[in-house]
Design a protein around this motif. Sequence first.
Motif, PDB file in Angstrom:
ATOM      1  N   LYS A 124       0.832  -1.203   0.000  1.00  0.00           N
ATOM      2  CA  LYS A 124       0.000   0.000   0.000  1.00  0.00           C
ATOM      3  C   LYS A 124       0.866   1.251   0.000  1.00  0.00           C
ATOM      4  O   LYS A 124       1.999   1.234   0.467  1.00  0.00           O
ATOM      5  CB  LYS A 124      -0.919   0.032   1.237  1.00  0.00           C
ATOM      6  N   MET A 131      -6.694   8.747   0.089  1.00  0.00           N
ATOM      7  CA  MET A 131      -6.837   7.573  -0.762  1.00  0.00           C
ATOM      8  C   MET A 131      -5.508   6.843  -0.852  1.00  0.00           C
ATOM      9  O   MET A 131      -4.454   7.466  -0.977  1.00  0.00           O
ATOM     10  CB  MET A 131      -7.300   7.988  -2.161  1.00  0.00           C
ATOM     11  N   LYS A 132      -5.580   5.529  -0.756  1.00  0.00           N
ATOM     12  CA  LYS A 132      -4.390   4.709  -0.947  1.00  0.00           C
ATOM     13  C   LYS A 132      -4.621   3.777  -2.126  1.00  0.00           C
ATOM     14  O   LYS A 132      -5.760   3.498  -2.502  1.00  0.00           O
ATOM     15  CB  LYS A 132      -4.075   3.888   0.308  1.00  0.00           C
ATOM     16  N   GLN A 146      -3.694  -0.102  -3.409  1.00  0.00           N
ATOM     17  CA  GLN A 146      -3.313  -1.387  -2.830  1.00  0.00           C
ATOM     18  C   GLN A 146      -3.013  -2.387  -3.939  1.00  0.00           C
ATOM     19  O   GLN A 146      -3.768  -2.507  -4.899  1.00  0.00           O
ATOM     20  CB  GLN A 146      -4.440  -1.929  -1.958  1.00  0.00           C
ATOM     21  N   LYS A 167      -2.338  -6.394  -4.282  1.00  0.00           N
ATOM     22  CA  LYS A 167      -2.407  -7.690  -3.592  1.00  0.00           C
ATOM     23  C   LYS A 167      -1.944  -8.773  -4.554  1.00  0.00           C
ATOM     24  O   LYS A 167      -2.541  -8.971  -5.604  1.00  0.00           O
ATOM     25  CB  LYS A 167      -3.832  -7.959  -3.121  1.00  0.00           C
ATOM     26  N   ALA A 210      -6.316  -2.273  -6.309  1.00  0.00           N
ATOM     27  CA  ALA A 210      -7.538  -1.599  -5.902  1.00  0.00           C
ATOM     28  C   ALA A 210      -7.206  -0.256  -5.273  1.00  0.00           C
ATOM     29  O   ALA A 210      -6.109  -0.049  -4.755  1.00  0.00           O
ATOM     30  CB  ALA A 210      -8.324  -2.458  -4.903  1.00  0.00           C
ATOM     31  N   ASP A 266      -7.976   2.080  -2.193  1.00  0.00           N
ATOM     32  CA  ASP A 266      -8.423   1.937  -0.811  1.00  0.00           C
ATOM     33  C   ASP A 266      -8.897   3.304  -0.361  1.00  0.00           C
ATOM     34  O   ASP A 266      -8.095   4.187  -0.066  1.00  0.00           O
ATOM     35  CB  ASP A 266      -7.270   1.423   0.058  1.00  0.00           C
ATOM     36  N   GLN A 290     -10.228   5.814   2.132  1.00  0.00           N
ATOM     37  CA  GLN A 290     -10.310   5.982   3.587  1.00  0.00           C
ATOM     38  C   GLN A 290     -11.482   6.897   3.909  1.00  0.00           C
ATOM     39  O   GLN A 290     -11.512   8.057   3.511  1.00  0.00           O
ATOM     40  CB  GLN A 290      -9.006   6.588   4.124  1.00  0.00           C
ATOM     41  N   SER A 306     -12.920   1.576   5.400  1.00  0.00           N
ATOM     42  CA  SER A 306     -12.445   1.824   4.041  1.00  0.00           C
ATOM     43  C   SER A 306     -13.201   0.926   3.086  1.00  0.00           C
ATOM     44  O   SER A 306     -13.842  -0.044   3.490  1.00  0.00           O
ATOM     45  CB  SER A 306     -10.942   1.567   3.925  1.00  0.00           C
ATOM     46  N   SER A 307     -13.160   1.277   1.825  1.00  0.00           N
ATOM     47  CA  SER A 307     -13.767   0.437   0.803  1.00  0.00           C
ATOM     48  C   SER A 307     -12.758   0.238  -0.311  1.00  0.00           C
ATOM     49  O   SER A 307     -12.019   1.146  -0.669  1.00  0.00           O
ATOM     50  CB  SER A 307     -15.037   1.094   0.257  1.00  0.00           C
ATOM     51  N   LEU A 308     -12.727  -0.978  -0.847  1.00  0.00           N
ATOM     52  CA  LEU A 308     -11.774  -1.317  -1.897  1.00  0.00           C
ATOM     53  C   LEU A 308     -12.483  -1.320  -3.244  1.00  0.00           C
ATOM     54  O   LEU A 308     -13.532  -1.945  -3.400  1.00  0.00           O
ATOM     55  CB  LEU A 308     -11.143  -2.678  -1.638  1.00  0.00           C
TER      56      LEU A 308
END
Length: 423
Positions: free
Chosen positions: A7, A213-214, A216, A218, A228, A230, A232, A241-243
């Motif tokens: 992240k 906003m981040k 991500q 994976k 995605a 992330d 905040q 948070s929502s992905l």
Amino acid sequence: MLEIILKRELTLITYEAEMKIGLQEKKERNIYLPFLKLASEFNGILSAKVINERLFFCPADNIRGKRMISYLAEGQHITPEYEFDLDVIDENTRYVLTPLGESEINSGVMTIPEEGAYLLSTTPDPLVPNGIIDCIRSNDTAKEELQTRKMNKNKKKNADTIKLNTLDWGKQYANIKQCIECPLPRRSNEFIWIYEIQPELIEQQQNAFEKSMKIQVKITQNSGVEIALDLQNNKDSKNSSSLIPFRIDDSLSYSDVLEELLIEFPESDIDKTYGYPVLLYEYNKLTKSEMKRFQKDVTISEPHLTKYGYFDPLLLKNINIAPKTIDDAVLWAFTILVEEINTYIDKPLYNELSKKIKDHFIGEMRASLLLPDYEQFVALFSEKRSVFFDEYDDMYHKILLEKPELFWFVTAPKVLRFTRGKL
């Protein structure tokens, strides 16, 4: 399932611009789709003659076919097969589908161009290749302001006006000859088609989108890569948070990413002969729990991926580990042996346990690994030292001193000579 989650914060900048874009949202215009699908029946070739004969059921030179071709060409759904002037159209002029036209056939929805003022949420992050996170319509006041700036383009520009071709992400949109598909990561793989962006943009001080906003990444061992945003949301909870997933055109494998993350890890070497990255450790740098699991949690303070830069500090869990040398392997195996003896043990049980522990080691390390046999192991608890393991005796005794109850677990069955299962 093994996974790596990277992240980092996104740098977000909002611009206002006068644009011509295509949106796939007005389904009443889908009446034009049959004309595009007709091209697929003729090896991707479309002409006014084909439209007249197959859909309008009229003579080949009827004006209706030419008008439909003009409409589809102006919307960049089709383009001349060769470099013809769009003003010179006859019933035999051949057209082919553009990437936009092919996309519309696949999605079943026509893209309708519209012009106006829009807010662009942008980022220089290389994980967002097109540079645009989201696009929303601006208000009428902003549109009027942009039109005024356009009329006064020969006058001195305000300090907050940014040229499109000076931005890394904007260069691909500076001189558009054919509309470009632009995914919007903020909307979970939705996209727009950009026909034109005016050369000047207005940088906004306030952000019309998420302020925090981040991004991500994976990477899992079996499922590949998921990227995605992330988002905040600090209104409801500090941790909520929502992905929103989106695609990138790249193939990152779990093994390659793990190897790159670990390559500068200072405490150990990397062995790739196992088919996956394994950290090689010295015996004295591991805990007993790590030796028994053959795994270790490691912290990467500045994780880095080629092409994509640095990420937030990362804790990698359950990384596979192995002994660095045969000496480390012997002491490692002996420590596990001692830790596994938690009750009285005789020769058959000892031999079974010893074999089980050796089987955890791989390849040459297993073949070279030599543990004390049962008699030598019992002898370690007397004043008599093993004649076969002189080089390890001191370390063996040091390990044994950490578990004093082992003396009775090992010596009692030998002294009492009991039958297995009976005292």
